[in-house]
Design a protein around this motif. Structure first.
Motif, PDB file in Angstrom:
ATOM      1  N   THR A 123       0.650  -1.379   0.197  1.00  0.00           N
ATOM      2  CA  THR A 123      -0.023   0.014   0.131  1.00  0.00           C
ATOM      3  C   THR A 123       0.760   1.120  -0.035  1.00  0.00           C
ATOM      4  N   ALA A 124       0.602   2.201  -0.860  1.00  0.00           N
ATOM      5  CA  ALA A 124       1.209   3.336  -0.886  1.00  0.00           C
ATOM      6  C   ALA A 124       0.327   4.704  -0.028  1.00  0.00           C
ATOM      7  N   ASP A 125       1.277   5.386   0.807  1.00  0.00           N
ATOM      8  CA  ASP A 125       0.476   6.232   1.309  1.00  0.00           C
ATOM      9  C   ASP A 125       0.163   7.591   0.501  1.00  0.00           C
ATOM     10  N   GLU A 126      -0.711   7.694  -0.081  1.00  0.00           N
ATOM     11  CA  GLU A 126      -1.326   8.544  -1.061  1.00  0.00           C
ATOM     12  C   GLU A 126      -1.322   9.927  -0.505  1.00  0.00           C
ATOM     13  N   LEU A 127      -1.534  10.229   0.965  1.00  0.00           N
ATOM     14  CA  LEU A 127      -1.479  11.263   1.568  1.00  0.00           C
ATOM     15  C   LEU A 127      -0.130  12.087   1.745  1.00  0.00           C
ATOM     16  N   ALA A 128       0.806  11.374   1.463  1.00  0.00           N
ATOM     17  CA  ALA A 128       2.167  11.750   1.795  1.00  0.00           C
ATOM     18  C   ALA A 128       2.567  12.641   0.306  1.00  0.00           C
ATOM     19  N   VAL A 129       3.625  13.358   0.596  1.00  0.00           N
ATOM     20  CA  VAL A 129       3.869  14.266  -0.712  1.00  0.00           C
ATOM     21  C   VAL A 129       5.399  14.041  -1.077  1.00  0.00           C
ATOM     22  N   ALA A 130       5.634  14.030  -2.360  1.00  0.00           N
ATOM     23  CA  ALA A 130       7.243  13.891  -2.798  1.00  0.00           C
ATOM     24  C   ALA A 130       7.847  12.880  -2.157  1.00  0.00           C
ATOM     25  N   ASP A 131       9.088  13.343  -1.260  1.00  0.00           N
ATOM     26  CA  ASP A 131      10.059  12.537  -0.851  1.00  0.00           C
ATOM     27  C   ASP A 131       9.596  12.146   0.499  1.00  0.00           C
ATOM     28  N   ARG A 132       8.589  12.380   1.062  1.00  0.00           N
ATOM     29  CA  ARG A 132       7.774  12.103   2.292  1.00  0.00           C
ATOM     30  C   ARG A 132       6.757  10.584   1.863  1.00  0.00           C
ATOM     31  N   ARG A 133       6.890  10.503   0.769  1.00  0.00           N
ATOM     32  CA  ARG A 133       5.861   9.165   0.322  1.00  0.00           C
ATOM     33  C   ARG A 133       6.469   7.950   1.458  1.00  0.00           C
ATOM     34  N   SER A 134       5.561   7.187   1.653  1.00  0.00           N
ATOM     35  CA  SER A 134       6.105   5.917   2.195  1.00  0.00           C
ATOM     36  C   SER A 134       4.809   4.681   1.851  1.00  0.00           C
ATOM     37  N   TRP A 135       5.508   3.636   1.897  1.00  0.00           N
ATOM     38  CA  TRP A 135       4.836   2.454   1.691  1.00  0.00           C
ATOM     39  C   TRP A 135       4.637   1.438   2.637  1.00  0.00           C
ATOM     40  N   LEU A 136       3.890   0.554   2.898  1.00  0.00           N
ATOM     41  CA  LEU A 136       3.340  -0.262   3.663  1.00  0.00           C
ATOM     42  C   LEU A 136       3.419  -1.702   3.048  1.00  0.00           C
ATOM     43  N   LEU A 137       4.356  -2.756   3.595  1.00  0.00           N
ATOM     44  CA  LEU A 137       4.164  -3.830   2.809  1.00  0.00           C
ATOM     45  C   LEU A 137       3.712  -5.008   4.029  1.00  0.00           C
ATOM     46  N   ARG A 138       2.914  -6.030   3.622  1.00  0.00           N
ATOM     47  CA  ARG A 138       2.577  -6.930   4.728  1.00  0.00           C
ATOM     48  C   ARG A 138       2.963  -8.082   4.004  1.00  0.00           C
ATOM     49  N   ALA A 139       3.155  -9.210   5.080  1.00  0.00           N
ATOM     50  CA  ALA A 139       3.311 -10.515   4.551  1.00  0.00           C
ATOM     51  C   ALA A 139       3.225 -11.664   5.678  1.00  0.00           C
ATOM     52  N   HIS A 140       2.560 -12.774   5.299  1.00  0.00           N
ATOM     53  CA  HIS A 140       2.298 -13.523   6.427  1.00  0.00           C
ATOM     54  C   HIS A 140       3.525 -14.070   6.945  1.00  0.00           C
ATOM     55  N   ASP A 141       4.447 -14.564   5.953  1.00  0.00           N
ATOM     56  CA  ASP A 141       5.560 -15.169   6.175  1.00  0.00           C
ATOM     57  C   ASP A 141       6.640 -14.129   6.570  1.00  0.00           C
ATOM     58  N   ARG A 142       6.974 -13.999   7.752  1.00  0.00           N
ATOM     59  CA  ARG A 142       7.937 -12.808   8.333  1.00  0.00           C
ATOM     60  C   ARG A 142       9.643 -13.368   7.841  1.00  0.00           C
ATOM     61  N   ASP A 143      10.002 -14.596   8.178  1.00  0.00           N
ATOM     62  CA  ASP A 143      11.117 -14.687   7.711  1.00  0.00           C
ATOM     63  C   ASP A 143      11.343 -14.516   5.974  1.00  0.00           C
ATOM     64  N   ALA A 144      10.369 -14.810   5.239  1.00  0.00           N
ATOM     65  CA  ALA A 144      10.677 -14.452   3.965  1.00  0.00           C
ATOM     66  C   ALA A 144      10.636 -13.262   3.567  1.00  0.00           C
ATOM     67  N   LEU A 145       9.905 -12.257   4.247  1.00  0.00           N
ATOM     68  CA  LEU A 145      10.005 -10.847   4.162  1.00  0.00           C
ATOM     69  C   LEU A 145      11.271 -10.190   4.557  1.00  0.00           C
TER      70      LEU A 145
END
Length: 170
Positions: A123-145
């Motif tokens: 998920t990309a944080d669409e509320l953020a601007v330019a270089d302050r943009r952030s992404w949220l990554l989620r996975a069920h397999d902790r070790d693989a991530l």
């Protein structure tokens, strides 16, 4: 009456009042319920024994946080939160990672290029601007991530990487 920060500035109080506690109960953070319970717990310690009072103004008197505080038992919050976090795919049901900073876009792109078998939800944080943009990554397999993140070459520039961050929007 005051902000949550005021609870940490005093050692003792006769009365602590939370006006519009619904803001805490319904905050758009995955840890909102436990944070609200922590506020009530702190207030209870400040007022001490039976003579002190904690007042809560809410339109949700049956909320699990209020029930837990009244019964001095956090179980209702723990049970509800465990179920809620599975449904929302939030920690500890999954491993969540936020990526940000100037090098965030390049790093995220590199992570996603090698993520086919990890099963990421991004998920990309669409509320953020330019270089302050952030992404949220989620996975069920902790070790693989975590292995994927460790094996990804870090691009030059500032990079913020938080595993199971304390504050994530729902």
């Amino acid at each position: 009456m005051g902000t949550a920060a005021a609870l940490h500035r005093v050692r003792r109080a006769d009365v602590v009042a939370f006006l519009d506690f619904d803001q805490e109960l319904s905050a758009p953070r995955y840890r909102a319920a436990e944070e609200a319970l922590a506020l009530l717990s702190r207030a209870s310690r400040l007022v001490g024994g039976r003579d002190g009072r904690v007042l809560i103004q809410t339109f949700q008197p049956d909320h699990e946080v209020v029930r837990a505080a009244l019964g001095a038992d956090p179980t209702p919050v723990a049970v509800a939160e465990a179920e809620r976090r599975v449904v929302l795919s939030m920690p500890p049901a999954v491993t969540a990672v936020t990526i940000g900073g100037a090098a965030g876009p390049q790093f995220t792109e590199a992570v996603l290029a090698g993520a086919a078998e990890v099963g990421l939800d991004v998920t990309a944080d669409e509320l953020a601007v330019a270089d302050r943009r952030s992404w949220l990554l989620r996975a069920h397999d902790r070790d693989a991530l975590l292995d994927l993140l460790a094996g990804t070459v870090r691009p030059p520039g500032g990079l913020r990487l938080h595993v199971d961050p304390m504050r994530v929007r729902r």
